[in-house]
Design a protein around this motif. Structure first.
Motif, PDB file in Angstrom:
ATOM      1  N   ASP A   1     -10.483   4.411  -5.105  1.00 48.37           N
ATOM      2  CA  ASP A   1      -9.831   3.455  -4.615  1.00 48.37           C
ATOM      3  C   ASP A   1      -9.944   4.058  -3.031  1.00 48.37           C
TER       4      ASP A   1
ATOM      5  N   GLU B   1      -0.545   4.274   3.660  1.00 47.08           N
ATOM      6  CA  GLU B   1      -0.380   3.017   4.433  1.00 47.08           C
ATOM      7  C   GLU B   1      -0.868   3.029   5.650  1.00 47.08           C
TER       8      GLU B   1
ATOM      9  N   ARG C   1      -2.815  -0.678   1.854  1.00 47.84           N
ATOM     10  CA  ARG C   1      -1.829   0.504   1.142  1.00 47.84           C
ATOM     11  C   ARG C   1      -2.430   0.945  -0.075  1.00 47.84           C
TER      12      ARG C   1
ATOM     13  N   GLY D   1      -4.814  -0.821  -9.963  1.00 49.87           N
ATOM     14  CA  GLY D   1      -4.095  -1.543  -9.318  1.00 49.87           C
ATOM     15  C   GLY D   1      -3.548  -0.633  -8.118  1.00 49.87           C
ATOM     16  N   THR D   2      -4.191   0.307  -7.301  1.00 47.18           N
ATOM     17  CA  THR D   2      -3.650   1.378  -6.624  1.00 47.18           C
ATOM     18  C   THR D   2      -3.754   0.757  -5.057  1.00 47.18           C
TER      19      THR D   2
ATOM     20  N   THR E   1      -3.712  -2.377  -2.085  1.00 46.97           N
ATOM     21  CA  THR E   1      -3.038  -3.638  -1.549  1.00 46.97           C
ATOM     22  C   THR E   1      -3.720  -3.665  -0.221  1.00 46.97           C
TER      23      THR E   1
ATOM     24  N   TYR F   1      -3.141  -6.468   3.099  1.00 43.64           N
ATOM     25  CA  TYR F   1      -2.271  -7.435   3.742  1.00 43.64           C
ATOM     26  C   TYR F   1      -2.919  -8.054   5.086  1.00 43.64           C
TER      27      TYR F   1
ATOM     28  N   VAL G   1      -1.661 -11.614   0.534  1.00 44.40           N
ATOM     29  CA  VAL G   1      -1.765 -10.290  -0.068  1.00 44.40           C
ATOM     30  C   VAL G   1      -2.864 -10.277  -1.124  1.00 44.40           C
ATOM     31  N   THR G   2      -3.669  -9.321  -1.229  1.00 41.32           N
ATOM     32  CA  THR G   2      -4.831  -9.241  -2.007  1.00 41.32           C
ATOM     33  C   THR G   2      -4.666  -7.734  -2.599  1.00 41.32           C
ATOM     34  N   ARG G   3      -5.064  -7.793  -4.058  1.00 42.31           N
ATOM     35  CA  ARG G   3      -5.033  -6.810  -4.819  1.00 42.31           C
ATOM     36  C   ARG G   3      -6.357  -6.702  -5.580  1.00 42.31           C
TER      37      ARG G   3
END
Length: 377
Positions: free
Chosen positions: A142, A284, A293, A303-304, A306, A308, A317-319
């Motif tokens: 990540d 962040e 973030r 899912g770690t 994010t 913006y 917001v994109t994950r």
């Protein structure tokens, strides 16, 4: 001084010969990482716990065992010394190994003080040996995804976040003072508490993602409220009150760091605090046109990340679907070996880790003095 040199791995090239010092989690992790790489032989292991020394050496096929690290470093047939021992021993072992012509892989932090870290870097430069430090968390998938994302540029040369003016980085635990009866809780052997233990990792991630800006000042606080009262230990080692040894490091630290360009980073680290129910790692980045973030709750692997941004004036917001497999301990070792084999050692003498040690020094000095302190160059 040994004149042994190494070359890229080929069918005829000799293997890189390694000696590992340390029998705990770090030393065992090093040992297993080297044994998994072709063209590498772990030929020596050192540590003071005799039973553990022979158990590890027997199970991993290491032929030579030493209870004294000096005896291992004195061998003239080693290319690499790998250090996985308490922080206060990093400096003497690394300097001795580097001066004898060996490359060094060292657990973080580089040393307990910036001055000792400088001596280690100087020895690496003087002998043109690679000095690598185990900041393995920057090798997480990540973090690498975010690094690649931040490197993107549009037609005008702008990055996805614009100007990153502030960042936050933290590693916070609800309860998890490591080895509350051990060297971790002793300033002489550890150099400090969660700041030097956990905070140095997230400091490394943040500086890596930001492109290695230089920190110029630190304004910090540090507290010892739980550890000294016998609270905040792990399930296996819950209290310190009966040890007879003072808990003389912080259990929580917070700092505001300023960079040369005027941007800033808030850094926090705790081994224990009444603010979490588990443990989380967070970095962040706040930019003028976007944000990012990294949030790792209880060592999560999905899912770690994010992102913006705005699209046509609408907040988005994109994950991204980034999965984090294990193996970042292995990757930092493999990168270290690749650097040795490349022969291109310039810039790989521990310089980046030295700056992190200088920042940690300034944070502790600021907390003790109650005022902002400059970070030594």
């Amino acid at each position: 001084m040994s004149t042994r040199t190494t070359t890229a791995t080929t069918d005829t090239a000799p293997p890189l010969r390694v000696g590992v010092i340390g029998l705990g989690f770090a030393g065992t992790t090093h040992l297993d990482a080297y044994t998994a790489v072709p063209g590498v032989e772990v030929v020596a292991l050192a540590g003071q716990e005799t039973d553990r020394l022979h158990e590890l050496a027997d199970s991993r096929g290491v032929p030579h065992r030493y209870e004294d690290w000096q005896d291992l470093v004195a061998r003239d047939d080693l290319d690499i010394v790998s250090i996985g021992v308490p922080n206060a021993l990093h400096h003497p072992i690394a300097v001795a190994a580097l001066e004898s012509g060996k490359h060094v892989f060292c657990e973080k932090p580089l040393a307990t003080t910036g001055d000792q870290a400088q001596e280690m870097v100087d020895a690496a430069v003087r002998n043109d040996r690679v000095l690598e430090v185990a900041y393995n968390h920057r090798r997480r998938a990540d973090v690498q995804f975010l690094s690649g994302h931040l490197a993107q540029r549009d037609a005008d040369g702008n990055g996805p976040l614009g100007h990153v003016y502030h960042a936050r980085a933290s590693w916070l635990r609800r309860a998890g003072i490591p080895g509350i009866r051990s060297w971790f809780a002793n300033k002489e052997t550890a150099g400090g508490g969660p700041l030097i233990d956990l905070g140095s990792h997230v400091l490394d991630i943040a500086l890596h993602l930001l492109g290695e800006p230089r920190v110029v000042t630190a304004s910090a606080v540090a507290y010892n409220e739980l550890g000294s009262a016998g609270r905040g230990g792990s399930d296996r080692d819950p209290v310190s009150a009966a040890t007879g040894r003072p808990f003389d490091v912080e259990d929580f630290a917070s700092a505001l760091l300023r960079f040369e360009d005027g941007s800033s980073l808030q850094l926090q680290a705790s081994w224990a605090s009444y603010s979490k129910d588990v443990e989380d790692i967070e970095v962040e980045l706040l930019g003028s046109t976007g944000g990012a973030r990294l949030f790792v709750r209880d060592y999560a692997t999905e899912g770690t990340v994010t992102l913006y941004s705005d699209e046509q004036g609408v907040p988005t917001v994109t994950r991204p679907g980034v999965r984090v497999p294990s193996g970042h301990h292995q990757r930092v070792i493999e990168e270290f070996l690749d650097t040795i084999r490349s022969g291109a050692h310039e810039g790989h003498h521990g310089e980046f880790a030295l700056h992190r040690s200088r920042v940690v020094d300034a944070i502790y000095a600021s907390a003790a003095a109650g005022r902002e302190m400059e970070v030594a160059a």
